[in-house]
Design an enzyme around this catalytic site. Sequence first.
Site, short mmCIF file in Angstrom:
data_model
loop_
_atom_site.label_atom_id
_atom_site.label_comp_id
_atom_site.label_asym_id
_atom_site.label_seq_id
_atom_site.Cartn_x
_atom_site.Cartn_y
_atom_site.Cartn_z
N LYS A 181 -12.74 -98.61 1.35
CA LYS A 181 -13.40 -99.90 1.26
C LYS A 181 -12.43 -101.06 1.50
O LYS A 181 -11.24 -100.84 1.66
CB LYS A 181 -14.09 -100.04 -0.10
CG LYS A 181 -15.01 -98.87 -0.43
CD LYS A 181 -16.12 -98.66 0.62
CE LYS A 181 -16.65 -97.25 0.60
NZ LYS A 181 -17.97 -97.07 0.11
C1 PLP Z 1 -18.77 -96.07 -0.56
C2 PLP Z 1 -20.19 -96.29 -0.77
C3 PLP Z 1 -20.82 -96.00 -1.98
C4 PLP Z 1 -20.12 -95.44 -3.18
O1 PLP Z 1 -19.09 -94.62 -2.90
P1 PLP Z 1 -18.00 -94.17 -3.98
O2 PLP Z 1 -17.19 -93.23 -3.20
O3 PLP Z 1 -18.75 -93.55 -5.09
O4 PLP Z 1 -17.23 -95.38 -4.43
C5 PLP Z 1 -22.16 -96.30 -2.10
N1 PLP Z 1 -22.85 -96.85 -1.10
C6 PLP Z 1 -22.28 -97.16 0.07
C7 PLP Z 1 -23.10 -97.82 1.13
C8 PLP Z 1 -20.95 -96.86 0.28
O5 PLP Z 1 -20.39 -97.14 1.47
#
Ligand code: PLP
Length: 396
Positions: free
Chosen positions: A182
Amino acid sequence: MYRAGQEEINEVSEVLRSKKWFSRSPSDGHLREAIRFEDEWAEMVGTDYALLMCGGGTAGLTCAMAGLGIGPGDEVIVPAYTWMATATSVLSAGAIPVLAEVDETLALDPADFERKITPNVKAVLPVHMLGRAADLEPILAIAREHDIKVIEDSCQMDGGSYHGRRTGSWGDAGVFSFNWFKIISAGGEGGCLVTSDRTLYERAVIFHDSGSAFRPQAGELTEPIFVAQQYRTDEVSAAIARVQLQRLEGILADLRRNARGLEQRLTDGGLTIAPNNDIEGDCGICVALRFESEQQTRRFAEAAGVSGYCGLDHGKHVFTEWTPLQEKRVMHHPAMNPFHFEQNKGLRMQYDASVCPKTLDWLGRTFFLATGPDLTDAQLDEIASKCIDGIQALVG
Ligand SMILES: *Cc1c(COP(=O)(O)O)cnc(C)c1O
């Protein structure tokens, strides 16, 4: 995660030296990194509360469901283009995800959301994919009219905004991810729920720490304690998240400058950019190019040879790749599988390609061109000229 350096190392060292690594202890000498991060994040987003947790955005989304009391017998609308966790968080709450189309912006189509509403629909999860905001105003208007709760999945949009306000602050709750992929990261994993709804917040706090009955701050809660999960964060992750938050505006400014600069070069060169619900709030993670057909997108990709991908190749972000859902494999015990629940009988449980054909069409016609905060003008020129050569090869 775009940037990290000595500042993270310094803060982590300080936490380690303190030997006070538990995030929820208000004792003397404690650095209170998690608590401080939550205050800072809530202030930045514009909500009353933030709850940092391990378990990522997935845990955050599940806590939001729990906070709203979503469960068996409920349907939750999820766009067909999102990371699979958006849909799996609904199942973790015992409810059933119902897919809706994305529109030409690649975010939830408000019209299809409205079409899919039944009395069983209790919540909707607009997702801000790739740092591009969903069209929150019409979505919120429709949701309010039908008494449907809105949880913004802002996991790919740390710090972005829509119509001048940060994403995550528009709905009943918003969720961010700080995993390594992210915009910013809390040391590899992490998630954060935001809300201004006190009851939702308390229930999320309880859900994320089912042992909270034994901790001092539980005394401040008015909601009764119940048993759930253990997603508490730690001071090391929180310390990293605080430094990353200080980097966030700089990262976004550079991503935006490069994405907008690239778009300008590409439109000047005759390429089409996919529409965006709010170009100013967009995080600039990518440039979305639009083509007439999947075949054209693929021919362009081959000819241009630039870093990026056709939307259909975005792996588990495309609903047709959600194999465990399609095969209805959920949880470790059949009696805990929401697809088998008596209360869920008769709810919509279809996840094959026929459910959202428009989503597949838009994804096939989109090429996501990678950007980055540290690209130089010369690199932007080079990417643009490869793309322009690519489109000329298509025409020629
Ligand atoms: C990354 C992501 C999540 C959650 O991911 P985690 O790996 O649990 O932090 C949820 N929704 C979207 C759209 C994502 O890109």
